[in-house]
Design a protein around this motif. Structure first.
Motif, PDB file in Angstrom:
ATOM      1  N   PRO A 204       0.717  -0.800   0.253  1.00 44.20           N
ATOM      2  CA  PRO A 204       0.215   0.026   0.315  1.00 44.20           C
ATOM      3  C   PRO A 204       0.220   1.257   0.004  1.00 44.20           C
ATOM      4  O   PRO A 204       1.967   1.285   0.727  1.00 44.20           O
ATOM      5  N   VAL A 205       0.589   2.288  -1.162  1.00 44.66           N
ATOM      6  CA  VAL A 205       1.066   3.597  -0.580  1.00 44.66           C
ATOM      7  C   VAL A 205       0.004   4.240  -0.606  1.00 44.66           C
ATOM      8  O   VAL A 205      -0.930   4.549  -0.607  1.00 44.66           O
ATOM      9  N   GLY A 206       0.498   6.050   0.080  1.00 43.55           N
ATOM     10  CA  GLY A 206      -0.128   6.922   0.088  1.00 43.55           C
ATOM     11  C   GLY A 206       0.219   8.326   0.474  1.00 43.55           C
ATOM     12  O   GLY A 206       1.512   8.658   0.912  1.00 43.55           O
ATOM     13  N   LEU A 207      -0.446   9.211  -0.136  1.00 43.49           N
ATOM     14  CA  LEU A 207      -0.229  10.403   0.369  1.00 43.49           C
ATOM     15  C   LEU A 207      -1.007  11.270   0.873  1.00 43.49           C
ATOM     16  O   LEU A 207      -2.359  11.154   0.653  1.00 43.49           O
ATOM     17  N   THR A 208      -0.674  12.824   1.491  1.00 40.49           N
ATOM     18  CA  THR A 208      -1.737  13.967   1.274  1.00 40.49           C
ATOM     19  C   THR A 208      -1.404  14.385   0.060  1.00 40.49           C
ATOM     20  O   THR A 208      -0.314  15.386  -0.231  1.00 40.49           O
ATOM     21  N   ALA A 209      -2.580  15.534  -0.105  1.00 44.75           N
ATOM     22  CA  ALA A 209      -2.552  16.061  -1.461  1.00 44.75           C
ATOM     23  C   ALA A 209      -3.560  16.853  -1.045  1.00 44.75           C
ATOM     24  O   ALA A 209      -4.955  17.014  -0.343  1.00 44.75           O
ATOM     25  N   SER A 210      -3.231  18.361  -1.621  1.00 43.31           N
ATOM     26  CA  SER A 210      -4.186  19.500  -1.151  1.00 43.31           C
ATOM     27  C   SER A 210      -4.424  19.855  -2.681  1.00 43.31           C
ATOM     28  O   SER A 210      -4.861  21.385  -2.668  1.00 43.31           O
ATOM     29  N   SER A 211      -4.687  19.300  -3.685  1.00 39.45           N
ATOM     30  CA  SER A 211      -4.567  19.800  -5.136  1.00 39.45           C
ATOM     31  C   SER A 211      -6.314  19.267  -5.537  1.00 39.45           C
ATOM     32  O   SER A 211      -6.450  19.647  -6.495  1.00 39.45           O
ATOM     33  N   VAL A 212      -7.427  18.114  -4.438  1.00 40.96           N
ATOM     34  CA  VAL A 212      -7.600  17.627  -5.265  1.00 40.96           C
ATOM     35  C   VAL A 212      -8.981  18.355  -5.168  1.00 40.96           C
ATOM     36  O   VAL A 212      -9.322  19.315  -4.708  1.00 40.96           O
ATOM     37  N   SER A 213      -9.485  18.556  -6.554  1.00 44.89           N
ATOM     38  CA  SER A 213     -10.796  19.018  -7.088  1.00 44.89           C
ATOM     39  C   SER A 213     -11.594  18.509  -7.285  1.00 44.89           C
ATOM     40  O   SER A 213     -11.196  17.823  -8.339  1.00 44.89           O
ATOM     41  N   SER A 214     -12.444  18.908  -7.638  1.00 41.99           N
ATOM     42  CA  SER A 214     -14.298  18.225  -8.499  1.00 41.99           C
ATOM     43  C   SER A 214     -13.650  18.912  -9.928  1.00 41.99           C
ATOM     44  O   SER A 214     -13.852  20.288  -9.757  1.00 41.99           O
ATOM     45  N   VAL A 215     -13.674  18.019 -10.716  1.00 45.87           N
ATOM     46  CA  VAL A 215     -13.835  18.544 -12.077  1.00 45.87           C
ATOM     47  C   VAL A 215     -15.461  18.610 -12.776  1.00 45.87           C
ATOM     48  O   VAL A 215     -15.712  19.644 -13.568  1.00 45.87           O
ATOM     49  N   SER A 216     -16.114  17.412 -12.380  1.00 47.60           N
ATOM     50  CA  SER A 216     -18.004  17.431 -13.344  1.00 47.60           C
ATOM     51  C   SER A 216     -18.427  15.984 -12.741  1.00 47.60           C
ATOM     52  O   SER A 216     -17.437  15.236 -11.039  1.00 47.60           O
TER      53      SER A 216
END
Lengths: 174, 174
Positions: B37-49
């Motif tokens: 398993p891998v994972g990271l914290t992201a502050s760039s997630v946004s809804s597109v559609s």
């Protein structure tokens, strides 16, 4: 919590519910179109890369303002603070006269409309347009950055669940 | 405020300064790689559609976790609330043992790691990978959405200027 893999559920309504809980910073993106200045409020602006400086955002292709932004070569991305909530609301209001005098703006020498009250204005050149369903993801390289007079000292503006919030020391987590 | 067009200024430092003032919601994105398993914290997630449900985010390609996410077919995007700030910090800490027991997780039947405390978990299939400088923009279609027990009732989590904030009625603007 279970995700039933045999019966995936990802309705538009549930998707909207999820992102309604996901806070976002607010920007107004402007461009000069053949029909004059255009602009819209966006909650999807994020930093992609600092070297070279590139940002990304997405817009629904349904609106005429979005279509004009997508067609432009260059844009100005204004990152807004809590003192600019009125600008955010104006540029999110369908049919509003966005450049009629309610907001202080002037054209840059390169033609794009600059909202002079914005703490940060990033003049960008569109690098990529990626169509996804009824939306378009745009990546743009930042060519010029200017910090406004109010600058970073103003309180940050956050959009969440159809409301605007102001960050402060009191909202800080340990 | 002036943007000198003859002398565009867009240094990496100024770009970082601008986005440091731009608040963001926080997500942890996980995948199952050949090495686990891998994972990271992201502050760039946004809804597109919303129809079809598509989201986007970007990651620096420098980290091994990011490289594994980019190589995956499917991901789980966990939208975090203020009660999950510890998860956000763990998955943002270089070299931390992210799946060693500090966070409650289990593999989905489809293999991806599910962080069971997350208010929202969106299982996605990567649609597009757009390389930009040393980063990658990813667009992913959401195939399954599940709301956690805490759900939308928890306080929202915001990242701003290297700190975490909690939204509440007291941060609301009029």
């Amino acid at each position: 919590m279970t995700i039933p893999t045999g019966h995936p559920i990802a309705t538009a309504e549930l998707f909207k519910d999820a992102f309604r809980t996901h806070p976002a910073g607010i920007a107004v993106i402007t461009a000069q179109s053949v029909d004059g200045p255009v602009g819209l409020t966006a909650s999807s602006v994020s930093s992609v890369s600092a070297e070279p400086p590139v940002l990304a955002f997405s817009v629904s292709t349904a609106s005429s303002s979005a279509a004009a932004l997508i067609a432009a070569d260059t844009l100005v991305v204004h990152l807004l603070g809590a003192d600019q909530v009125g600008i955010a609301q104006l540029f999110a209001t369908r049919g509003a006269d966005r450049f009629g005098g309610a907001v202080d703006w002037r054209p840059l020498p390169t033609g794009e409309p600059l909202l002079v009250e914005a703490p940060w204005a990033l003049r960008c050149r569109i690098l990529h347009r990626l169509p996804v369903g009824g939306s378009m993801i745009l990546a743009a390289e930042v060519e010029a950055i200017e910090q406004g007079d109010g600058g970073a000292a103003g309180a940050p503006l956050v959009y969440h669940n159809r409301s605007y919030h102001r960050l402060s020391d009191r909202s800080l987590l340990d």
